[in-house]
Design a protein around this motif. Sequence first.
Motif, short mmCIF file in Angstrom:
data_model
loop_
_atom_site.label_atom_id
_atom_site.label_comp_id
_atom_site.label_asym_id
_atom_site.label_seq_id
_atom_site.Cartn_x
_atom_site.Cartn_y
_atom_site.Cartn_z
N ILE A 57 -9.60 26.15 24.25
CA ILE A 57 -8.18 25.84 24.43
C ILE A 57 -7.31 26.66 23.50
N ASN A 58 -7.74 26.83 22.24
CA ASN A 58 -6.97 27.67 21.33
C ASN A 58 -6.91 29.11 21.84
N LYS A 104 -4.36 29.23 24.67
CA LYS A 104 -2.98 29.15 24.14
C LYS A 104 -2.55 30.51 23.60
N ASN A 105 -3.45 31.18 22.91
CA ASN A 105 -3.13 32.51 22.41
C ASN A 105 -2.97 33.50 23.55
N ALA A 115 -1.83 32.82 26.53
CA ALA A 115 -0.51 32.58 27.13
C ALA A 115 0.58 33.26 26.30
N ASP A 152 -4.80 20.87 29.33
CA ASP A 152 -4.13 21.95 28.61
C ASP A 152 -3.93 23.19 29.48
N LEU A 159 -0.42 24.98 30.20
CA LEU A 159 -0.19 26.40 29.91
C LEU A 159 0.28 27.16 31.15
#
Length: 560
Positions: free
Chosen positions: A338-339, A342-343, A345, A373, A377
């Motif tokens: 997930i991290n 996010k990066n 995106a 998530d 995103l």
Amino acid sequence: MRTSIKKWFTVSFVIAALSVCYSDVRAGHAGSVLSFLKGYRAETRGRHDEALDLYKKVLQADSRSADIRTEIALLYIKKGEFQRAEGLLKEAIGINGNSRNALMLLASLYSTTNELAKAKPLYEKCIQMDDEDTEAYLYLSTIYIAEKSYTEALKNYERILSYDSDNVLTLYHAGVLKAEMNDYDGARKCLNRVTELKPNYEPAILGLGAVFEMEGNFDRANALYEKMLLADPENKKARSRIANLYVRKGQYDKAINEFEKMSDIDRGDLSIRVKIGLLHLEEGRYDEAIREFNFLLAPEPDNSSVRYYLAMAWKEKGDAKEAIAQFLKIGSQSEEFINAVKNLAFLYIKTGAIDEGIVKVRELLLQKKDNFDLYALLSMLYEEKGEFTRGIDTLEEAKVLFPANVDITYQIGMLYEKAGNTDKALSCMDQVLKVDPEYAHALNFIGYMWAEKGTNLDKAEELVKKALKKKPEDGYILDSIGWVYYKKGNYKMALVEILKAHQALPDDPTITEHLGDVYLKMGDYEKALDSFEKSDKLEKKEEKKRLLEQKIKGVQEKIK
């Protein structure tokens, strides 16, 4: 009598069983002694099933033996058959309520299975039988510590020290506990005494160093660890403590030097190289960090944590293309997934490759459809493109999978607001509050919208204050209550709250604009002009910028 911490089962059971068996011999059961000895030999050689069969023969000869039941229970514990062990130990205690071996073993069994309430009275029973039972006191203290009853645990340690003042293990545990209770003087006294009695007792020396660190006395801690290294240059724990002290002091190069020495001592501990890579990353030495992480990935290409660090190094270096490539190698089952997304995106938005990002996130959703998530995103990417309807549709898909997740409904409401459909947005917030009446951001949204329209101002104030109780430091909510006061004509109160909001979120264009509006109403034109000009620099939307420019011209006219 005083009892030390040791493996007391073997000797006690051998003596007890031989005593039982001797009486059996006289009663005509000569095979009992032989069965026990054979069982004991099988047990010491790890042949537990064979030992069990032999001990059971002994028990047949004396069905009332608490000691043999306890020995059999111990074997069951070794085999992981806790229920059988518990039953036998209860039987043993039923036969002999003062069997310390059975009481201690059953208490240990309950401690192992985290049934502390059952273990506690058994240790207490042992102490009633012998008020100098050190082992029972120590084990009972571990239960008190698990329960956060530190004072009670400390009383037990003090009780031991009252009759055995130089008990090293007790002094050590008392020192550690006193440090936990912020009694640093007491902790140092205990740990210093341990080092006097046992100069090379490493846990006490490290504990003493930790106390110095807690007190902020890094130099004394460092001196202690350096002394340990003089005695043993390859002591990884001492060198690790020194390295971490350098990290805490921001002396990363010195920390790296210590970690390099640790790596020389233990080439197999790759976690040390990870720390070195992270320190290079922290220092902005991206090429060195990339080299370290690539070195670590060579034998372990599926190490997602290291892969994530490598991607972050490329990102910080400014190579978005390579960072994206590395983030995409992190699997959907990884904790870093997930991290990583996010990066991704962020990078897609930063590089303007939003369409590529949408394609990639949709591909990921095919692999991991149950991940909220990813939907969030994807909707964010659509939002960034200004395609609010698609963002809403994406979140509606998520809502089907996660009907109880009120965050989804809230985010849908926010997108409706950005799309200009305020009624739909307010309807979503009402739905959120039906499920969670204390949902701060929904309360704030409704209150702020009413304030913007200049309607229901008393109710708006009530809702925003309710939100503020839940999140008193939230800059947006502080701005909302200030804006309510502004709309009600209470400019002094508005200024107080919006200044707090501006302090929390100095780069928010709307809050900065609100500050200008308040200054304007209060006749402080210089500050109003300054706020509007700052807001204009922060604002990205052209329509808003035009309105701000009109406000700036209006204030400039007043200053003339």
